[in-house]
Design a protein around this motif. Structure first.
Motif, PDB file in Angstrom:
ATOM      1  N   TRP A  39       0.832  -1.186   0.000  1.00  0.00           N
ATOM      2  CA  TRP A  39       0.000   0.000   0.000  1.00  0.00           C
ATOM      3  C   TRP A  39       0.872   1.243   0.000  1.00  0.00           C
ATOM      4  O   TRP A  39       1.841   1.344   0.739  1.00  0.00           O
ATOM      5  N   GLY A  40       0.517   2.214  -0.840  1.00  0.00           N
ATOM      6  CA  GLY A  40       1.193   3.502  -0.857  1.00  0.00           C
ATOM      7  C   GLY A  40       2.498   3.524  -1.628  1.00  0.00           C
ATOM      8  O   GLY A  40       3.132   4.568  -1.738  1.00  0.00           O
ATOM      9  N   ALA A  41       2.906   2.395  -2.176  1.00  0.00           N
ATOM     10  CA  ALA A  41       4.184   2.343  -2.895  1.00  0.00           C
ATOM     11  C   ALA A  41       4.140   3.162  -4.182  1.00  0.00           C
ATOM     12  O   ALA A  41       5.116   3.818  -4.536  1.00  0.00           O
ATOM     13  N   ASN A  42       3.026   3.139  -4.879  1.00  0.00           N
ATOM     14  CA  ASN A  42       2.922   3.883  -6.143  1.00  0.00           C
ATOM     15  C   ASN A  42       2.757   5.380  -5.928  1.00  0.00           C
ATOM     16  O   ASN A  42       3.335   6.180  -6.644  1.00  0.00           O
ATOM     17  N   SER A  43       1.958   5.752  -4.955  1.00  0.00           N
ATOM     18  CA  SER A  43       1.621   7.159  -4.752  1.00  0.00           C
ATOM     19  C   SER A  43       2.652   7.911  -3.916  1.00  0.00           C
ATOM     20  O   SER A  43       2.648   9.135  -3.895  1.00  0.00           O
ATOM     21  N   GLY A  44       3.475   7.200  -3.193  1.00  0.00           N
ATOM     22  CA  GLY A  44       4.440   7.834  -2.298  1.00  0.00           C
ATOM     23  C   GLY A  44       3.886   8.074  -0.902  1.00  0.00           C
ATOM     24  O   GLY A  44       4.582   8.607  -0.032  1.00  0.00           O
ATOM     25  N   ARG A  46       3.182   5.948   1.447  1.00  0.00           N
ATOM     26  CA  ARG A  46       3.887   5.147   2.439  1.00  0.00           C
ATOM     27  C   ARG A  46       5.131   5.872   2.929  1.00  0.00           C
ATOM     28  O   ARG A  46       5.397   5.965   4.120  1.00  0.00           O
ATOM     29  N   GLU A  47       5.899   6.415   1.999  1.00  0.00           N
ATOM     30  CA  GLU A  47       7.132   7.132   2.350  1.00  0.00           C
ATOM     31  C   GLU A  47       6.828   8.384   3.173  1.00  0.00           C
ATOM     32  O   GLU A  47       7.513   8.673   4.150  1.00  0.00           O
ATOM     33  N   ARG A  48       5.784   9.130   2.786  1.00  0.00           N
ATOM     34  CA  ARG A  48       5.418  10.340   3.535  1.00  0.00           C
ATOM     35  C   ARG A  48       5.012  10.010   4.960  1.00  0.00           C
ATOM     36  O   ARG A  48       5.390  10.699   5.906  1.00  0.00           O
ATOM     37  N   ILE A  49       4.250   8.937   5.131  1.00  0.00           N
ATOM     38  CA  ILE A  49       3.808   8.554   6.477  1.00  0.00           C
ATOM     39  C   ILE A  49       4.997   8.087   7.308  1.00  0.00           C
ATOM     40  O   ILE A  49       5.090   8.407   8.501  1.00  0.00           O
ATOM     41  N   ASN A  53       6.098   9.807  10.761  1.00  0.00           N
ATOM     42  CA  ASN A  53       6.227   9.034  11.988  1.00  0.00           C
ATOM     43  C   ASN A  53       7.609   9.206  12.610  1.00  0.00           C
ATOM     44  O   ASN A  53       7.744   9.269  13.843  1.00  0.00           O
ATOM     45  N   GLU A  54       8.632   9.282  11.781  1.00  0.00           N
ATOM     46  CA  GLU A  54       9.989   9.510  12.304  1.00  0.00           C
ATOM     47  C   GLU A  54      10.085  10.889  12.968  1.00  0.00           C
ATOM     48  O   GLU A  54      10.695  11.019  14.027  1.00  0.00           O
ATOM     49  N   ARG A  55       9.497  11.915  12.334  1.00  0.00           N
ATOM     50  CA  ARG A  55       9.487  13.256  12.943  1.00  0.00           C
ATOM     51  C   ARG A  55       8.760  13.220  14.292  1.00  0.00           C
ATOM     52  O   ARG A  55       9.177  13.847  15.257  1.00  0.00           O
ATOM     53  N   MET A  56       7.661  12.470  14.326  1.00  0.00           N
ATOM     54  CA  MET A  56       6.875  12.371  15.553  1.00  0.00           C
ATOM     55  C   MET A  56       7.684  11.687  16.654  1.00  0.00           C
ATOM     56  O   MET A  56       7.702  12.149  17.805  1.00  0.00           O
ATOM     57  N   LYS A  57       8.390  10.609  16.324  1.00  0.00           N
ATOM     58  CA  LYS A  57       9.207   9.912  17.313  1.00  0.00           C
ATOM     59  C   LYS A  57      10.331  10.807  17.829  1.00  0.00           C
ATOM     60  O   LYS A  57      10.619  10.832  19.023  1.00  0.00           O
ATOM     61  N   LEU A  91       7.459  -1.409  12.115  1.00  0.00           N
ATOM     62  CA  LEU A  91       6.719  -0.472  11.275  1.00  0.00           C
ATOM     63  C   LEU A  91       6.424  -1.080   9.904  1.00  0.00           C
ATOM     64  O   LEU A  91       7.313  -1.533   9.214  1.00  0.00           O
ATOM     65  N   TYR A  92       5.158  -1.072   9.534  1.00  0.00           N
ATOM     66  CA  TYR A  92       4.689  -1.434   8.195  1.00  0.00           C
ATOM     67  C   TYR A  92       5.183  -2.795   7.719  1.00  0.00           C
ATOM     68  O   TYR A  92       5.583  -2.957   6.590  1.00  0.00           O
TER      69      TYR A  92
END
Length: 93
Positions: A39-44, A46-49, A53-57, A91-92
Motif C-alpha cells: 500500500w502507498g508504494a505507487n503514490s508515495g 507510504r514514504e510520507r507517512i 512518523n519519524e518526525r513524531m518519534k 513499522l509497516y
C-alpha cells in the motif's frame, strides 16, 4: 478495476474451457504474488507517512507530550502512542 472481455484477450480454447465452469459472470484473476506492491508504494504515501512518523518519534524523544503530538499531527492520542512506542522493525511489516 477495469473489466475486459475474455474473448478479446484469451485464446478461444481457453474461453471455451472457462465457460465449462462459469458463464456470463465476472471472473477476477489476481496478479501474481511477485507483481503485488505494498500500500502507498505507487503514490508515495507510504514514504510520507514513514517520514511523518519519524518526525513524531524524534519530537517525542525531545520531550513533546502525546497530547501535543496528537494536536500537532491531527491524530488521536491512541494513534500517536502506537507510533511513538512501536519498535522500528515493526513499522509497516
Amino acid at each position: 478495476m477495469k473489466y475486459v472481455n475474455a474473448t478479446n484477450v484469451l485464446p478461444e480454447e481457453l474461453v471455451m474451457e472457462l465457460q465449462k465452469y462459469i458463464q456470463g459472470e465476472t471472473l477476477y484473476i489476481p496478479k501474481e504474488k511477485k507483481a503485488h506492491r505494498k500500500w502507498g508504494a505507487n503514490s508515495g504515501a507510504r514514504e510520507r507517512i514513514e517520514k511523518r512518523n519519524e518526525r513524531m518519534k524524534e519530537a517525542f524523544l525531545d520531550g513533546a507530550s502525546i497530547e501535543e503530538l496528537a494536536s500537532c499531527f491531527f491524530l488521536s492520542q491512541e494513534t500517536v502512542k502506537k507510533i511513538v512506542y512501536k519498535k522500528k522493525d515493526d513499522l509497516y511489516t
